[in-house]
Design a protein around this motif. Sequence first.
Motif: not given
Length: 106
Positions: A6-11, A19-22, A52-55
């Motif tokens: 399992p993992y969370t991947y954010a770039t 424009a920035p891309h997330l 690791e991340a919140n959306v």
Amino acid sequence: MSNVGPYTYATLTMRPDNAPHLAVSFYTPKLRVSSGMLLSNPRPFLEFTSHEANVHISTTGAGPVTDADLAIAREIFTAAARYLADCERLHTDQSAADMTANDPAA
């Protein structure tokens, strides 16, 4: 087929004159999904959270609910229903395959 844990991947991609891309991908059983209503400035929200991340998703410009907001909410609902149906179908298929593989008479 190899299984990755399992993992969370954010770039975050930032290029000049663009424009920035997330991009955020959750592949973890520790994903939390919630929704609610912000009380200080009443508006709905949808939240996906891992360690690791919140959306967070809310209405356009954090303002009144628009026709576009309703359309997006319906798209999210439809996509979530399709995701659930696909997960249920695959889980059933995999459970049946596991039972067949473990059945000495098969």
